[in-house]
Design a protein around this motif. Structure first.
Motif, mmCIF file in Angstrom:
data_model
loop_
_atom_site.group_PDB
_atom_site.id
_atom_site.type_symbol
_atom_site.label_atom_id
_atom_site.label_comp_id
_atom_site.label_asym_id
_atom_site.label_seq_id
_atom_site.Cartn_x
_atom_site.Cartn_y
_atom_site.Cartn_z
ATOM 1 N N UNK A 160 11.483 6.045 -0.082
ATOM 2 C CA UNK A 160 10.599 6.527 -1.018
ATOM 3 C C UNK A 160 8.991 6.398 -0.591
ATOM 4 N N UNK A 161 8.293 7.557 -0.765
ATOM 5 C CA UNK A 161 6.965 7.418 -0.191
ATOM 6 C C UNK A 161 6.009 7.135 -1.592
ATOM 7 N N UNK A 162 5.545 6.084 -1.679
ATOM 8 C CA UNK A 162 4.551 5.686 -2.867
ATOM 9 C C UNK A 162 3.103 5.887 -2.875
ATOM 10 N N UNK A 163 2.795 7.047 -3.343
ATOM 11 C CA UNK A 163 1.512 7.604 -3.402
ATOM 12 C C UNK A 163 0.645 7.373 -4.453
ATOM 13 N N UNK A 164 1.154 6.982 -5.489
ATOM 14 C CA UNK A 164 0.341 6.746 -6.894
ATOM 15 C C UNK A 164 1.192 6.035 -7.891
ATOM 16 N N UNK A 165 0.342 5.430 -8.795
ATOM 17 C CA UNK A 165 1.036 4.703 -9.887
ATOM 18 C C UNK A 165 0.594 5.111 -11.266
ATOM 19 N N UNK A 166 1.474 5.212 -12.312
ATOM 20 C CA UNK A 166 1.217 5.543 -13.622
ATOM 21 C C UNK A 166 1.054 4.418 -14.509
ATOM 22 N N UNK A 167 0.118 4.461 -15.162
ATOM 23 C CA UNK A 167 -0.432 3.327 -16.304
ATOM 24 C C UNK A 167 -0.203 3.511 -17.736
ATOM 25 N N UNK A 182 -3.342 3.501 -6.839
ATOM 26 C CA UNK A 182 -2.353 2.544 -6.272
ATOM 27 C C UNK A 182 -3.405 1.070 -6.454
ATOM 28 N N UNK A 183 -2.498 -0.158 -6.536
ATOM 29 C CA UNK A 183 -3.383 -1.114 -6.846
ATOM 30 C C UNK A 183 -4.286 -1.599 -5.665
ATOM 31 N N UNK A 191 -0.986 -0.531 -0.856
ATOM 32 C CA UNK A 191 0.280 -0.129 -1.860
ATOM 33 C C UNK A 191 0.869 1.046 -1.574
ATOM 34 N N UNK A 192 -0.195 1.963 -0.751
ATOM 35 C CA UNK A 192 0.580 3.382 -0.142
ATOM 36 C C UNK A 192 1.495 3.077 0.698
ATOM 37 N N UNK A 193 2.954 3.381 0.636
ATOM 38 C CA UNK A 193 3.801 2.856 1.574
ATOM 39 C C UNK A 193 5.051 3.528 1.635
ATOM 40 N N UNK A 194 5.777 3.534 2.526
ATOM 41 C CA UNK A 194 7.103 4.001 2.514
ATOM 42 C C UNK A 194 8.097 3.052 2.850
ATOM 43 N N UNK A 195 9.123 3.021 1.666
ATOM 44 C CA UNK A 195 10.245 1.825 1.388
ATOM 45 C C UNK A 195 11.445 2.426 1.753
ATOM 46 N N UNK A 196 12.430 2.066 2.788
ATOM 47 C CA UNK A 196 13.512 2.506 3.052
ATOM 48 C C UNK A 196 14.462 2.295 1.805
ATOM 49 N N UNK A 197 15.532 3.254 1.659
ATOM 50 C CA UNK A 197 16.384 3.051 0.716
ATOM 51 C C UNK A 197 18.110 3.548 1.368
ATOM 52 N N UNK A 198 18.894 2.974 0.803
ATOM 53 C CA UNK A 198 20.099 3.354 1.238
ATOM 54 C C UNK A 198 20.761 4.903 1.108
ATOM 55 N N UNK A 199 21.468 5.385 1.596
ATOM 56 C CA UNK A 199 22.003 6.641 1.401
ATOM 57 C C UNK A 199 22.565 7.119 0.226
#
Length: 349
Positions: free
Chosen positions: A217-224, A232-233, A237-245
């Motif tokens: 998942x590519x985190x590009x924004x945050x909803x308040x 983002x904070x 905080x702008x990053x890509x986090x690996x996830x399982x298939x």
């Protein structure tokens, strides 16, 4: 020249003339003795000679703090952070009332912080103190204070029980299995992402279809819940986090909403729903931040490198992650200390 006036049996008022905005103004202060009044008047004349704005020193600290917040901090911080500053304005007014800048010192501020700490947690009290310290530093830079004494003031608030406790590995497994098998409810998918990636709630609610790929998942924004600011904070905080298939397939099944986001904020009631779910599963209560702590604890306990966890969580620097590690894994700290001492002892063998 300053003047000293007798104002009763045991009262003397010192008066000093100053220029403010091109106009003559009188700054006064009353003392119990004439000598005290003379000393103060002399001090003010010295400050005038150094170009200090002694007229502004007679403003209340509460007024100064509010002005500082709305003229300086408004453009320095994110909207969500600025809202916290606005809340602090009310706190400062309640604590400091009519106390003037000229009467401010570390003992006065310490007394007020201690007063606030009697009814608030240490964490909350520290957050208020940090803002007051920054305002004091600014006042000092402007010549309104003779000393930058903010660092002398300490927090002594209550240590309340932590709400966002990390779940044990067994409890994490129980929750994860439930979430994986009940993806018909989108809330469970939100909670699953939080548990798997350590992403903040606002970051998950800010996900769009293009933010999901086989890489993660590519985190590009945050909803308040309080404003329309989607920044983002921090920059990290702008990053890509690996996830399982498995999780990738689940997220891909979510139908985007009309506004382009994957998830409906649902009135930002996710914390209440999480509490109910944990109670239903007979698991210890925690918060969405507690899910973030849970995945961090899981990775730390399995010796995943600090720099990897830091990037995954979007911490601003590695020191933040190190502090996080020491808080979540105190037994690891003690074990490392013991290992270090054993190594040193082995040198004498």
């Amino acid at each position: 020249m300053p003047t000293i006036e007798k104002r009763g049996k045991n009262s003397f008022r010192a008066r000093v003339s100053v220029m403010e905005h091109g106009k003559q103004k009188q700054v006064t202060k009353t003392f119990a003795t004439k000598s005290e009044a003379k000393i103060w008047a002399h001090q003010q004349e010295v400050l005038k000679g150094k170009g200090k704005n002694i007229a502004k020193r007679e403003d209340t600290f509460a007024d100064f703090f509010e002005t500082w917040v709305y003229t300086v901090k408004r453009n320095d911080v994110r909207t969500a952070t600025f809202i916290n500053y606005e809340r602090t304005v009310t706190i400062v007014r309640s604590l400091f009332k009519d106390i003037k800048i000229s009467n401010l010192d570390d003992l006065v501020v310490q007394m007020k912080i201690d007063e606030y700490g009697e009814t608030h947690s240490r964490k909350t009290t520290t957050e208020v103190l940090l803002k007051i310290r920054t305002a004091i530093h600014y006042a000092y830079a402007r010549g309104l204070l003779d000393n930058d004494f903010g660092s002398l003031v300490k927090t002594r608030g209550k240590e309340l029980e932590k709400r966002n406790k990390a779940l044990s590995m067994n409890d994490m497994k129980t929750l994860r299995n439930y979430l994986l098998s009940h993806t018909e409810d989108e809330f469970n998918i939100i909670a699953l992402i939080a548990l798997e990636t350590g992403a903040r709630r606002g970051e998950i609610l800010g996900l769009k279809p293009d933010d999901i790929s086989s890489n993660g998942i590519h985190i590009n924004r945050s909803i308040s819940p309080t404003n329309d600011d989607t920044r983002l904070k921090t920059a990290k905080s702008k990053r890509t986090v690996a996830i399982t298939d498995e999780v990738y397939t689940i997220i891909r099944s979510v139908q985007p909403k009309s506004n382009g986001y994957l998830f409906d904020p649902d009135g930002f009631k996710q914390s209440q729903r999480l509490k109910k779910l944990l109670a239903k599963l007979e698991l210890p209560n925690t918060t969405f931040h507690g899910l973030r702590d849970t995945i961090a604890s899981f990775l730390f306990s399995n010796d995943i490198r600090l720099d990897y966890v830091s990037k995954m969580l979007g911490h601003s620097n590695l020191q933040t992650t190190m502090n996080y590690y020491l808080e979540l894994m105190p037994e690891k700290k003690h074990q490392q200390e013991a290992d270090a001492l054993n190594l040193l002892s082995s040198l004498s063998d």
